[in-house]
Design an enzyme around this catalytic site. Structure first.
Site, PDB file in Angstrom:
ATOM      1  N   GLY A 195       6.273   6.579  12.952  1.00  0.00           N
ATOM      2  CA  GLY A 195       5.697   7.389  11.881  1.00  0.00           C
ATOM      3  C   GLY A 195       5.569   8.853  12.287  1.00  0.00           C
ATOM      4  O   GLY A 195       6.087   9.271  13.329  1.00  0.00           O
ATOM      5  N   LYS A 201      16.968  -6.365  10.800  1.00  0.00           N
ATOM      6  CA  LYS A 201      15.976  -6.667  11.848  1.00  0.00           C
ATOM      7  C   LYS A 201      16.667  -7.010  13.177  1.00  0.00           C
ATOM      8  O   LYS A 201      17.734  -7.630  13.180  1.00  0.00           O
ATOM      9  CB  LYS A 201      15.124  -7.856  11.356  1.00  0.00           C
ATOM     10  CG  LYS A 201      14.098  -8.352  12.354  1.00  0.00           C
ATOM     11  CD  LYS A 201      12.999  -7.345  12.609  1.00  0.00           C
ATOM     12  CE  LYS A 201      12.197  -7.691  13.860  1.00  0.00           C
ATOM     13  NZ  LYS A 201      11.449  -6.525  14.385  1.00  0.00           N
ATOM     14  N   GLY A 202      16.054  -6.648  14.289  1.00  0.00           N
ATOM     15  CA  GLY A 202      16.586  -6.953  15.619  1.00  0.00           C
ATOM     16  C   GLY A 202      16.902  -8.444  15.734  1.00  0.00           C
ATOM     17  O   GLY A 202      16.052  -9.277  15.424  1.00  0.00           O
ATOM     18  N   CYS A 209      13.472  -1.742  22.841  1.00  0.00           N
ATOM     19  CA  CYS A 209      12.302  -2.363  22.231  1.00  0.00           C
ATOM     20  C   CYS A 209      11.147  -2.386  23.233  1.00  0.00           C
ATOM     21  O   CYS A 209      11.274  -2.951  24.319  1.00  0.00           O
ATOM     22  CB  CYS A 209      12.610  -3.781  21.771  1.00  0.00           C
ATOM     23  SG  CYS A 209      11.179  -4.527  20.963  1.00  0.00           S
TER      24      CYS A 209
HETATM   25  C1  LIG Z   1       7.360  -2.934  11.975  1.00  0.00           C
HETATM   26  C2  LIG Z   1       8.498  -2.349  12.759  1.00  0.00           C
HETATM   27  C3  LIG Z   1       9.490  -3.185  13.277  1.00  0.00           C
HETATM   28  C4  LIG Z   1      10.556  -2.652  14.004  1.00  0.00           C
HETATM   29  N1  LIG Z   1      11.541  -3.482  14.480  1.00  0.00           N
HETATM   30  C5  LIG Z   1      12.615  -2.959  15.144  1.00  0.00           C
HETATM   31  C6  LIG Z   1      13.674  -3.795  15.586  1.00  0.00           C
HETATM   32  O1  LIG Z   1      13.696  -5.004  15.364  1.00  0.00           O
HETATM   33  N2  LIG Z   1      14.701  -3.215  16.287  1.00  0.00           N
HETATM   34  C7  LIG Z   1      14.738  -1.856  16.529  1.00  0.00           C
HETATM   35  O2  LIG Z   1      15.680  -1.357  17.153  1.00  0.00           O
HETATM   36  N3  LIG Z   1      13.752  -1.040  16.091  1.00  0.00           N
HETATM   37  C8  LIG Z   1      12.698  -1.562  15.410  1.00  0.00           C
HETATM   38  N4  LIG Z   1      11.712  -0.716  14.959  1.00  0.00           N
HETATM   39  C9  LIG Z   1      11.811   0.728  15.224  1.00  0.00           C
HETATM   40  C10 LIG Z   1      12.362   1.498  14.011  1.00  0.00           C
HETATM   41  O3  LIG Z   1      13.639   1.057  13.634  1.00  0.00           O
HETATM   42  C11 LIG Z   1      12.383   3.014  14.295  1.00  0.00           C
HETATM   43  O4  LIG Z   1      13.253   3.281  15.375  1.00  0.00           O
HETATM   44  C12 LIG Z   1      11.003   3.548  14.682  1.00  0.00           C
HETATM   45  O5  LIG Z   1       9.999   2.929  13.918  1.00  0.00           O
HETATM   46  C13 LIG Z   1      10.896   5.066  14.497  1.00  0.00           C
HETATM   47  O6  LIG Z   1      11.172   5.461  13.182  1.00  0.00           O
HETATM   48  P1  LIG Z   1      10.032   5.654  12.046  1.00  0.00           P
HETATM   49  O7  LIG Z   1       8.989   6.546  12.617  1.00  0.00           O
HETATM   50  O8  LIG Z   1      10.773   6.211  10.868  1.00  0.00           O
HETATM   51  O9  LIG Z   1       9.497   4.301  11.778  1.00  0.00           O
HETATM   52  C14 LIG Z   1      10.629  -1.248  14.234  1.00  0.00           C
HETATM   53  C15 LIG Z   1       9.627  -0.407  13.709  1.00  0.00           C
HETATM   54  C16 LIG Z   1       8.565  -0.928  12.980  1.00  0.00           C
HETATM   55  C17 LIG Z   1       7.516   0.004  12.433  1.00  0.00           C
END
Ligand SMILES: Cc1cc2nc3c(=O)[nH]c(=O)nc-3n(C[C@H](O)[C@H](O)[C@H](O)COP(=O)(O)O)c2cc1C
Length: 308
Positions: free
Chosen positions: A221, A49-50, A134
């Site tokens: 997604g 997590k970030g 972010c």
């Molecule tokens: C609930 C949630 C929390 C996320 N928290 C972070 C984060 O803390 N730091 C970060 O760089 N990306 C964060 N992301 C982004 C994901 O790491 C990813 O880059 C983004 O969701 C696109 O990929 P996906 O479509 O497979 O989810 C978060 C995404 C989701 C859905």
């Protein structure tokens, strides 16, 4: 069959993953939550997590909303802070086979630098993922990553204080991803992560109010996939010496293979984990099956093949 990938080729330490499938930040906690139900040691890597300098409570609820073909989130970097992470999580990670990368975020250059300093030399931490993308925080985050100058400035500032492999995670909220990718690569990034979420919103027509407490959030997604894929393809056409990690809407091995064919050396799986935390393991198996069926010995032979 060779699935291993080098994701910090210019770094003295290097960062070799046993396979190219990584759990994405914010969707896999600290990894510890999934240790028992799943064989997480077989993942290529886990990004936690970030993490900020001080602990954060995040944004007002609701923070997650479903949209057609995607998810909106506005968590706002809720996390335990870098010092607790070093005290409580790193000792667990140091016993794992799977490398853990710490995703870091800050409101100023100094905060990023300070977090990177604290992480340098800590056993159990295999690399840093610089989150300058972010969309859910008031200060910093996406603002830094949407401008080639500030994106490059923060990358070099962190590079100067840390010898850890440094991945830089970029935002899709820009009209010129290639300039940002160039600036960050020239400033010392070991790999580029494309992409974070797209800034978006939804409205509840019953309450006539935005669905998210923070009004806007990040779209992830399947709806995000064609956008991230296009950015990987464009950046891969311009930058060959820094590996690209593709992320955005990867739900299956077929999605992951598209990113690899567009030019990604590895992929991250995010939203799919919210539905099925076993998804990244299924993606690895699906890639293996594809290589076997197509008689391809090394995953590298597929990287960027759609460009040739
Ligand atoms: C609930 C949630 C929390 C996320 N928290 C972070 C984060 O803390 N730091 C970060 O760089 N990306 C964060 N992301 C982004 C994901 O790491 C990813 O880059 C983004 O969701 C696109 O990929 P996906 O479509 O497979 O989810 C978060 C995404 C989701 C859905």
């Amino acid at each position: 069959m060779k699935l291993s990938v080098q994701l910090a080729p210019k770094n003295k330490r290097g960062l070799i993953l046993s396979n190219p499938v990584i759990a994405a930040s914010g969707t896999f906690g600290y990894g510890t939550e999934y240790e028992h139900p799943f064989d997480i040691q077989s993942l290529g890597a886990i990004v936690c997590k970030g993490t900020t300098l001080e602990p954060r409570d995040g944004n007002p609820q609701p923070r997650i909303a479903e949209t057609s073909n995607g998810v909106l989130n506005s968590i706002g970097l809720q996390n335990i802070g870098v010092r607790s992470l070093i005290r409580e999580k790193a000792p667990i990670w140091s016993k794992w086979k799977v490398p853990v990368i710490v995703n870091i975020a800050g409101s100023s250059d100094e905060e990023y630098v300070q977090i990177a300093r604290e992480l340098d030399g800590v056993t159990g931490i295999s690399g840093i993922e610089l989150n300058i993308s972010c969309p859910n925080v008031k200060a910093g985050g996406m603002e830094f990553g949407a401008d080639p100058i500030s994106a490059g400035r923060i990358t070099s500032a962190v590079r100067r204080v840390s010898s850890l492999p440094l991945w830089v995670k970029l935002t899709p909220n820009t009209g010129d991803i290639v300039s940002i990718a160039h600036s960050v690569s020239e400033s010392g990034a070991d790999a580029l992560v494309l992409t974070n979420t797209l800034k978006a919103m939804a409205i509840d027509i019953k309450t006539r109010r935005p669905l998210l407490g923070n009004v806007t959030g990040g779209l992830s997604g399947p709806a995000l996939k064609p956008v991230s894929l296009r950015m990987v393809y464009e950046v891969a056409g311009e930058i060959q010496d820094v590996p690209i990690i593709g992320v955005g809407g990867i739900m299956t091995a077929e999605d992951a293979l598209e990113f690899i064919m567009a030019g990604a050396s590895a992929v991250q799986v995010g939203t799919a984990n919210l539905i099925n935390p076993g998804a990244p393991i299924e993606v690895i198996q699906g890639i293996r099956d594809y290589l076997q069926k197509e008689k391809i010995d090394d995953i590298k032979d597929l990287v960027g093949i759609a460009r040739r």
